[in-house]
Scaffold this active site. Sequence first.
Site, PDB file in Angstrom:
ATOM      1  CE  LYS A  42      -4.401  -1.757   1.632  1.00 19.34           C
ATOM      2  NZ  LYS A  42      -5.464  -1.739   2.665  1.00 19.34           N
ATOM      3  NE  ARG A  75      -8.120  -8.271   0.567  1.00 21.39           N
ATOM      4  CZ  ARG A  75      -7.796  -7.371  -0.365  1.00 21.39           C
ATOM      5  NH1 ARG A  75      -6.840  -6.474  -0.126  1.00 21.39           N
ATOM      6  NH2 ARG A  75      -8.414  -7.372  -1.525  1.00 21.39           N
TER       7      ARG A  75
END
Length: 290
Positions: A236, A270
Amino acid sequence: MPKGTKKTAARHCLNCRGRLVRLDTPVVMGILNVTPDSFFAGSRVLDTGETLDRLLERAGQMLADGATFLDIGGYSTRPGAADISPDEEADRVLPAIDAILRDYPDALLSVDTFRASVARQAVNAGAQLINDVGGGTLDPAMFATVAELKVPYVLMHTRGTPQTMQSLATYTNVTTEVIDEMAVQLARLRSLGAVDIVLDPGFGFAKTPAQNFDLLSHLDAFGLFDEPLLVGLSRKTTIWKTLGITADEALNGTTVLNTVALQKGASILRVHDVREAVEAIKLTKELKFF
């Protein structure tokens, strides 16, 4: 909490349509984006010129690398992503579910959607878990649908929509406010009879990089809910902007932050890169954090 104190979050057993998944040791959820515009190009399948073969190849590799769940998403939730209709989202997700279960009938599939109609269709097609990035805020029918379907549900924190969320990243104390807002949604879910709820603090959703680091440093505070935690930090912006690199170069940073999350109680990671996450779990387990 004093430095060096080990905090283990709740470890539960998820009932995935009759199949029990224990979380005494954390597990990995592999990301399969059936979209053309997700932020990390390496996660995209069914992009222009690609076929289901690419999806199946990636799914098979993730399962071989140790993924417990495969998370299939047909709606890009990167900041500023284009909106698509529920029908278009379902048209992306349902063929993917069908294809994976045809070739890998024992795979545990999660559907990454904030829409109740898509979630219902996906579960009817064979998905065993609903991963809702809206946390019930983007579709008023979602909570009732989850309670009716009786499948595990990931309740994620966010504000606004994928198109507006970054303008809403204003907090006095990000951890306290995220906990307070999630507590309201969790109470609503429980009142409807939903079971097997997993909490996701929503890293990157209506949160700045600084807020994400603050939230991660206090992740063990979510232990007060006595529910398992899913953490999604993989590649991210918080990682690659902080390091001055690109998402393609953010695997090492992802592993570093995943290791911190494991030490602070994460039950599910995840990720885009399954093998590396599985290795992080194996090594962290040797440190007796879970």
